[in-house]
Motif scaffolding. Structure first.
Motif, PDB file in Angstrom:
ATOM      1  N   ASP A  78       0.844  -1.195   0.000  1.00 29.04           N
ATOM      2  CA  ASP A  78       0.000   0.000   0.000  1.00 29.04           C
ATOM      3  C   ASP A  78       0.881   1.246   0.000  1.00 29.04           C
ATOM      4  O   ASP A  78       1.882   1.312   0.719  1.00 29.04           O
ATOM      5  N   TYR A  79       0.482   2.236  -0.778  1.00 32.42           N
ATOM      6  CA  TYR A  79       1.164   3.519  -0.668  1.00 32.42           C
ATOM      7  C   TYR A  79       0.182   4.655  -0.924  1.00 32.42           C
ATOM      8  O   TYR A  79      -0.868   4.472  -1.549  1.00 32.42           O
ATOM      9  N   PHE A  80       0.542   5.848  -0.416  1.00 33.92           N
ATOM     10  CA  PHE A  80      -0.367   6.982  -0.395  1.00 33.92           C
ATOM     11  C   PHE A  80       0.393   8.255  -0.774  1.00 33.92           C
ATOM     12  O   PHE A  80       1.617   8.295  -0.762  1.00 33.92           O
ATOM     13  N   TYR A  81      -0.394   9.300  -1.063  1.00 34.90           N
ATOM     14  CA  TYR A  81       0.176  10.632  -1.289  1.00 34.90           C
ATOM     15  C   TYR A  81      -0.440  11.614  -0.301  1.00 34.90           C
ATOM     16  O   TYR A  81      -1.637  11.529   0.033  1.00 34.90           O
ATOM     17  N   GLU A  82       0.394  12.569   0.144  1.00 31.75           N
ATOM     18  CA  GLU A  82      -0.064  13.610   1.049  1.00 31.75           C
ATOM     19  C   GLU A  82       0.492  14.954   0.591  1.00 31.75           C
ATOM     20  O   GLU A  82       1.503  15.017  -0.112  1.00 31.75           O
ATOM     21  N   TYR A  83      -0.179  16.033   1.038  1.00 28.23           N
ATOM     22  CA  TYR A  83       0.288  17.384   0.716  1.00 28.23           C
ATOM     23  C   TYR A  83       0.172  18.256   1.953  1.00 28.23           C
ATOM     24  O   TYR A  83      -0.580  17.954   2.900  1.00 28.23           O
ATOM     25  N   SER A  84       0.942  19.330   1.962  1.00 32.26           N
ATOM     26  CA  SER A  84       0.918  20.267   3.075  1.00 32.26           C
ATOM     27  C   SER A  84       1.199  21.667   2.549  1.00 32.26           C
ATOM     28  O   SER A  84       1.944  21.831   1.569  1.00 32.26           O
TER      29      SER A  84
END
Length: 536
Positions: free
Chosen positions: A471-477
């Motif tokens: 599993d892998y994900f993307y995030e932003y800030s």
């Protein structure tokens, strides 16, 4: 000390291992990634450092337009006559009846170069290696390709004498010396002269779950060769529960005190919770890695792998090992302060140049060019996934000219299999954050009309990818502290050899993470990246 396998994590297949004095070197395949042929060195076989990438100029390697998983197949590193010799194959056709390719030879007195201009050898077959005999003569042994549909395309191993003076092969000496066993797909040969015999080590079964290494020997270089009884030498086909899989293609080395070790490609499969772990046997997003097994010689002078032909996860280091200092983890922080990219960075097919952008002074500038499906003109730098769990973070500034301009953080296998999080423009002219995946050429946006609008006062955007096994994900800030996750769980299976092999002819690399700028409108929008961090 213990050798903990794999010794080279992440995509490092087809290891060619040699020893020069007290130093061991491993050269590995790089396929379409530039620079070509990574070389690691060690004095203890336990701890390894990347020392150079040999094919670092277009003069030595020109892969523009090469197919995915074309390029550098199975380089062969050897040492004789006071210098290093490297034979490498540049494959131009991957799928179909043909494997158009060119084999080259370069030499250097120092592993870090300078390397000589390439000598073109032939195109008979890939996985060529050079054997230096005791009498000073040299021979090329290689897989032999047969395009004719009524034959097996792997048409045995051809041995051809190489004339050092004229710097050419002597095709009139070419002879098929070994055809392998009924397993077929014989490739990756190396010849060693030991115990009064010529030994051929060769891979069979394809670089998948059936992969194996077979050994044959003869008193005469040109044969006939007898296959090792009770073989194969190494395989995991019949050890499906083993931590390591796919072991086979590799090379043999002797320590100064007379111990023997074998470096092999290997893989570590992951499974979905719903899957039978034997069928499918699993998915290997880290690609084909490198393991090292200890070898002994039986009473009949045949080589055997200690612990059985499935190999071991932990192996005793050589008794004469010299401790080698090396990084304890794969963690890295790059602030782009140098005007040259760190050696762990790679580009696709051609070297990083002013056409793509520039680095130095605390930033990387990428000029938007072709998409991540483009085999000729991408602006993309990437480094290998080396761990099953990690995070990668970057900080980017980008003002796109339209929706055809994008810049961000990508996970990539090849031009048909990748995903990313990026800044672009929506139809109302707002700068927005979107994520997307390309699966076997099918492109799917994650957010569409719900793309995240970027506040007007947000000059910089932080992007992160979080990898947790399959599993892998993307995030932003917007501030580097408060993170928001894109509500899509991506499957790393899609970034594996095993998945690509189910519908495509090239499947030999591994997952990469990197930074990309795209502007297929042709207006060359520029993106700035302030840093890149790989966190384990």
């Amino acid at each position: 000390m213990k050798i903990m396998n794999p010794v080279l994590t992440g995509f490092h297949g087809d290891p060619s291992m040699i020893r020069v004095d007290d130093t061991y070197y491993i050269a590995s395949s790089t396929f379409e990634w530039f620079p070509g042929v990574r070389v690691h060195e060690s004095k203890d076989l336990v701890h390894w450092n990347l020392t150079t990438s040999i094919l670092d100029s277009v003069e030595l390697l020109d892969m523009e337009g090469n197919p995915c998983s074309g390029g550098i197949w199975a380089p062969d590193l050897s040492y004789a006559d006071g210098k290093f010799w490297l034979v490498y194959t540049d494959v131009k056709v991957v799928e179909g009846a043909f494997k158009d390719m060119y084999n080259y030879l370069v030499t250097a007195e120092d592993i870090k170069g300078p390397w000589s201009s390439p000598i073109k050898l032939n195109g008979v077959g890939f996985d060529a290696s050079l054997f230096h005999d005791d009498d000073g003569k040299k021979y090329l042994i290689q897989q032999t390709w047969d395009h004719r549909e009524y034959n097996n395309p792997f048409n045995g191993l051809t041995l051809t004498e190489y004339d050092v003076v004229s710097q050419r092969l002597k095709p009139e000496t070419a002879k098929t010396v070994y055809e392998g066993t009924n397993v077929k797909t014989v490739e990756g040969p190396h010849i060693y002269k030991i115990n009064g015999y010529y030994y051929i080590f060769a891979a069979q079964g394809g670089t998948i779950w059936t992969h194996q290494e077979v050994v044959a020997r003869s008193k005469n270089l040109t044969g006939p060769y007898e296959t090792e009884p009770d073989g194969p030498f190494i395989t995991n086909f019949d050890t499906p529960d083993h931590y390591l899989q796919k072991q086979g293609h590799g090379s043999l080395v002797e320590t100064p005190s007379g111990e023997w070790y074998y470096a092999s490609l290997c893989a570590r499969p992951l499974h979905h919770a719903t899957e039978n772990i034997y069928d499918p046997r699993g998915w290997c997003p880290l690609g084909r890695e490198t393991s090292i097994q200890k070898v002994y010689w039986d009473d009949d002078l045949w080589p055997r792998v200690e612990g059985g032909h499935g190999g071991l996860k932990e192996v005793d280091a050589p008794k004469d090992a010299i401790y080698t200092e090396a990084p304890e983890t794969n963690a890295v922080y790059d602030d782009f302060s140098s005007d040259k990219l760190n050696g762990e960075w790679n580009t696709l097919r051609v070297p990083f140049s002013g056409k793509m952008g520039k680095t130095g002074g605390g930033k990387l500038e990428l000029i938007g060019r072709g998409s991540l499906s483009n085999k000729f003109d991408p602006s993309f730098i990437a480094r290998r996934w080396k761990d099953f769990e990690f995070e990668s973070v970057t900080k980017v500034k980008f003002n796109p000219c339209g929706y055809q301009a994008m810049a961000g953080l990508a996970n990539y296998y090849n031009s048909e299999h990748w995903s990313w999080i990026f800044i672009t423009k929506d139809d109302e002219g707002n700068n927005v954050i979107e994520a997307a995946e390309c699966d076997n050429g099918r492109y799917t946006s994650a957010l569409k009309e719900n793309a995240v609008k970027i506040p007007e006062n947000a000059e910089w955007i932080w992007f992160k990818t979080v990898v947790d096994h399959l599993d892998y994900f993307y995030e932003y800030s917007f501030n580097g502290e408060d993170w928001n996750r894109i509500p899509v769980k991506y499957d790393a299976m899609i970034l594996s050899d095993d998945y690509v092999n189910s519908h495509y002819g090239g499947f030999f690399t591994g997952a990469f993470v990197g930074l990309a700028a795209v502007d297929y409108s042709g207006y060359e929008s520029k993106a700035e990246f302030e840093f890149f961090e790989y966190i384990v």
